[in-house]
Write an enzyme that holds these catalytic residues in place. Structure first.
Site, mmCIF file in Angstrom:
data_model
loop_
_atom_site.group_PDB
_atom_site.id
_atom_site.type_symbol
_atom_site.label_atom_id
_atom_site.label_comp_id
_atom_site.label_asym_id
_atom_site.label_seq_id
_atom_site.Cartn_x
_atom_site.Cartn_y
_atom_site.Cartn_z
ATOM 1 N N GLU A 115 0.933 -1.183 -0.111
ATOM 2 C CA GLU A 115 -0.009 -0.062 0.022
ATOM 3 C C GLU A 115 1.030 1.314 0.078
ATOM 4 O O GLU A 115 0.494 2.136 -0.730
ATOM 5 C CB GLU A 115 -0.982 -0.113 1.345
ATOM 6 C CG GLU A 115 -1.845 -1.090 0.989
ATOM 7 C CD GLU A 115 -2.854 -1.367 2.348
ATOM 8 O OE1 GLU A 115 -2.339 -1.551 3.441
ATOM 9 O OE2 GLU A 115 -4.067 -1.022 2.277
ATOM 10 N N GLU A 135 -3.510 -9.741 3.688
ATOM 11 C CA GLU A 135 -4.592 -9.497 4.707
ATOM 12 C C GLU A 135 -5.396 -10.391 5.041
ATOM 13 O O GLU A 135 -5.534 -10.722 6.418
ATOM 14 C CB GLU A 135 -5.315 -8.041 4.465
ATOM 15 C CG GLU A 135 -4.397 -6.842 4.947
ATOM 16 C CD GLU A 135 -3.563 -6.467 3.668
ATOM 17 O OE1 GLU A 135 -3.528 -7.030 2.578
ATOM 18 O OE2 GLU A 135 -3.057 -5.160 3.653
HETATM 19 N N1 CO8 Z 1 4.564 -7.342 11.567
HETATM 20 C C1 CO8 Z 1 5.366 -7.700 12.560
HETATM 21 N N2 CO8 Z 1 6.501 -8.549 12.537
HETATM 22 C C2 CO8 Z 1 6.626 -8.995 11.410
HETATM 23 C C3 CO8 Z 1 5.758 -8.701 10.204
HETATM 24 C C4 CO8 Z 1 4.980 -8.070 10.236
HETATM 25 N N3 CO8 Z 1 4.145 -7.583 9.075
HETATM 26 N N4 CO8 Z 1 6.365 -9.441 9.238
HETATM 27 C C5 CO8 Z 1 7.686 -10.063 9.418
HETATM 28 N N5 CO8 Z 1 7.792 -9.582 11.054
HETATM 29 C C6 CO8 Z 1 8.604 -10.264 11.792
HETATM 30 C C7 CO8 Z 1 8.583 -11.683 12.180
HETATM 31 O O1 CO8 Z 1 7.578 -11.873 13.021
HETATM 32 C C8 CO8 Z 1 10.113 -12.092 12.394
HETATM 33 O O2 CO8 Z 1 10.401 -11.754 13.820
HETATM 34 P P1 CO8 Z 1 10.727 -12.673 14.723
HETATM 35 O O3 CO8 Z 1 12.130 -12.946 14.528
HETATM 36 O O4 CO8 Z 1 10.772 -11.703 16.178
HETATM 37 O O5 CO8 Z 1 9.825 -13.959 14.900
HETATM 38 C C9 CO8 Z 1 10.797 -11.239 11.364
HETATM 39 O O6 CO8 Z 1 10.101 -10.266 10.977
HETATM 40 C C10 CO8 Z 1 11.352 -11.896 10.250
HETATM 41 O O7 CO8 Z 1 10.031 -12.614 9.535
HETATM 42 P P2 CO8 Z 1 10.150 -14.211 9.314
HETATM 43 O O8 CO8 Z 1 10.820 -14.880 10.196
HETATM 44 O O9 CO8 Z 1 8.476 -14.471 9.164
HETATM 45 O O10 CO8 Z 1 10.877 -14.071 7.981
HETATM 46 P P3 CO8 Z 1 10.615 -15.146 6.659
HETATM 47 O O11 CO8 Z 1 11.530 -14.904 5.686
HETATM 48 O O12 CO8 Z 1 10.406 -16.557 7.184
HETATM 49 O O13 CO8 Z 1 9.151 -14.900 6.210
HETATM 50 C C11 CO8 Z 1 7.365 -13.184 5.187
HETATM 51 C C12 CO8 Z 1 9.065 -13.738 5.452
HETATM 52 C C13 CO8 Z 1 6.875 -14.089 4.380
HETATM 53 C C14 CO8 Z 1 7.195 -11.659 4.911
HETATM 54 C C15 CO8 Z 1 6.669 -13.115 6.838
HETATM 55 O O14 CO8 Z 1 7.430 -12.450 7.665
HETATM 56 C C16 CO8 Z 1 5.445 -12.725 6.687
HETATM 57 O O15 CO8 Z 1 4.432 -13.573 6.264
HETATM 58 N N6 CO8 Z 1 5.208 -11.709 7.465
HETATM 59 C C17 CO8 Z 1 3.855 -11.140 7.600
HETATM 60 C C18 CO8 Z 1 3.363 -10.539 5.999
HETATM 61 C C19 CO8 Z 1 2.029 -9.994 6.228
HETATM 62 O O16 CO8 Z 1 1.167 -10.630 6.282
HETATM 63 N N7 CO8 Z 1 1.904 -8.665 5.946
HETATM 64 C C20 CO8 Z 1 0.494 -8.074 5.953
HETATM 65 C C21 CO8 Z 1 0.308 -7.385 7.428
HETATM 66 S S1 CO8 Z 1 -1.314 -6.888 7.680
HETATM 67 C C22 CO8 Z 1 -1.322 -5.255 7.022
HETATM 68 O O17 CO8 Z 1 -0.200 -4.766 6.504
HETATM 69 C C23 CO8 Z 1 -2.611 -4.570 6.905
HETATM 70 C C24 CO8 Z 1 -2.304 -3.134 6.383
HETATM 71 C C25 CO8 Z 1 -3.484 -2.168 6.873
HETATM 72 C C26 CO8 Z 1 -3.543 -1.980 8.444
HETATM 73 C C27 CO8 Z 1 -4.477 -0.842 8.704
HETATM 74 C C28 CO8 Z 1 -4.485 -0.350 9.933
HETATM 75 C C29 CO8 Z 1 -3.787 -1.273 11.026
#
Ligand code: CO8
Length: 260
Positions: A115, A135
């Site tokens: 976004e 999402e």
């Molecule tokens: N929020 C918080 N922490 C995150 C996020 C996130 N979106 N993405 C990654 N991290 C953190 C992980 O928790 C991890 O932390 P820790 O080492 O403490 O466990 C660290 O970053 C590394 O991530 P991964 O170990 O998961 O790394 P991978 O290489 O295995 O995976 C991915 C990478 C595929 C990107 C995976 O991290 C993932 O799926 N992340 C979430 C992606 C996601 O769902 N994003 C959308 C979130 S919802 C959103 O954005 C809504 C927007 C609108 C909001 C409106 C108002 C609130």
């Protein structure tokens, strides 16, 4: 102002803003959003000599992996609606900035990250860039304009496919669909963005600002869509599925949705 989650440097008269939370893959937490708001509404407009702005993420793995899911569990309908509205307004200030704002996307641009990239005027994708709106995996919908701008860039059918399946697409596919303006070798995203801003810097600045304004005006007809997204993002935050989806991510397990 000093920033905690943004690194700001100036190169060749271009401001480079780096979202800097690499341990969380640069996920946008409340402080980052507040700082983006401060930067685009207060600080950047005062830098009258700059040619444009490049937004990027720290490290080579991620541009921005979304909103910070770890802050989601504290949300209820009212807080989520307010958070979505605030973020939307800040992203409008990026979209309406009178000088070119380009996203240099070197890795994940997911959820709020996609976004944010879409609120910029252009997107340069490194060959390892991955775009997506995941999402629905969390039982929520995009809340920072994703349901509106994705349709603007890639059309309704493909936008619905990406929104409903949560599939990620790579740089070449993003380019083919019109989401990315250019694909470049990894590490050359900022160089390409600078090249474009330097070219625009030689044009009439008032004309440039008016092009941005006029193009944005084309999309005002669907402004109600943003309002709908804000309302429904807030409502989704009141569901059992939302708590389950965000909780499952944090606990590193698959979500078990019940439709309530
Ligand atoms: N929020 C918080 N922490 C995150 C996020 C996130 N979106 N993405 C990654 N991290 C953190 C992980 O928790 C991890 O932390 P820790 O080492 O403490 O466990 C660290 O970053 C590394 O991530 P991964 O170990 O998961 O790394 P991978 O290489 O295995 O995976 C991915 C990478 C595929 C990107 C995976 O991290 C993932 O799926 N992340 C979430 C992606 C996601 O769902 N994003 C959308 C979130 S919802 C959103 O954005 C809504 C927007 C609108 C909001 C409106 C108002 C609130």
């Amino acid at each position: 102002m000093t920033y905690q989650n943004l690194l700001i440097t100036e190169e060749e008269g271009i401001l480079i803003v780096t979202l800097n939370r690499p341990k969380a893959l640069n996920a946008i937490n409340d402080l980052t959003m507040q700082e983006l708001g401060q930067f685009f509404s207060e600080d950047a407009p005062k830098r009258s000599n700059i040619k444009g702005i490049i937004l990027t993420g720290a490290g080579d793995k991620s541009f921005v992996a979304g909103a910070d899911i770890k802050e989601f569990l504290a949300l209820d309908v009212e807080k989520a609606t307010n958070k979505s509205r605030t973020g939307n307004n800040i992203f409008f200030s990026i979209e309406r900035f009178p000088k070119p704002v380009i996203a240099a996307v070197q890795g994940f641009a997911l959820g709020a990250g996609c976004e944010l990239a879409m609120a910029c005027h252009m997107r340069i994708a490194g060959e390892k860039a991955r775009f997506g709106q995941p999402e629905v995996n969390l039982g929520i919908i995009p809340g920072y304009g994703g349901t509106q701008r994705l349709v603007q860039y890639i059309g309704k059918g493909k936008a619905l496919e990406l929104l409903l399946t949560a599939d990620m697409i790579g740089a070449e596919e993003a380019y083919r669909l019109g989401l990315a303006n250019h694909v470049v070798p990894a590490g050359e995203e900022i160089t390409k963005a600078k090249e474009i801003i330097n070219k625009i810097g030689k044009k009439g600045p008032i004309a440039v600002a008016k092009c941005i304004e006029a193009v944005n005006a084309y999309f005002q007809y669907d402004a109600d869509g943003y309002e709908k997204e804000i309302t429904e993002f807030g409502n989704a935050a009141g569901t059992v599925d939302f708590k389950e989806g965000a909780g499952a991510f944090i606990e590193k397990r698959r979500a078990n949705f019940v439709g309530k």
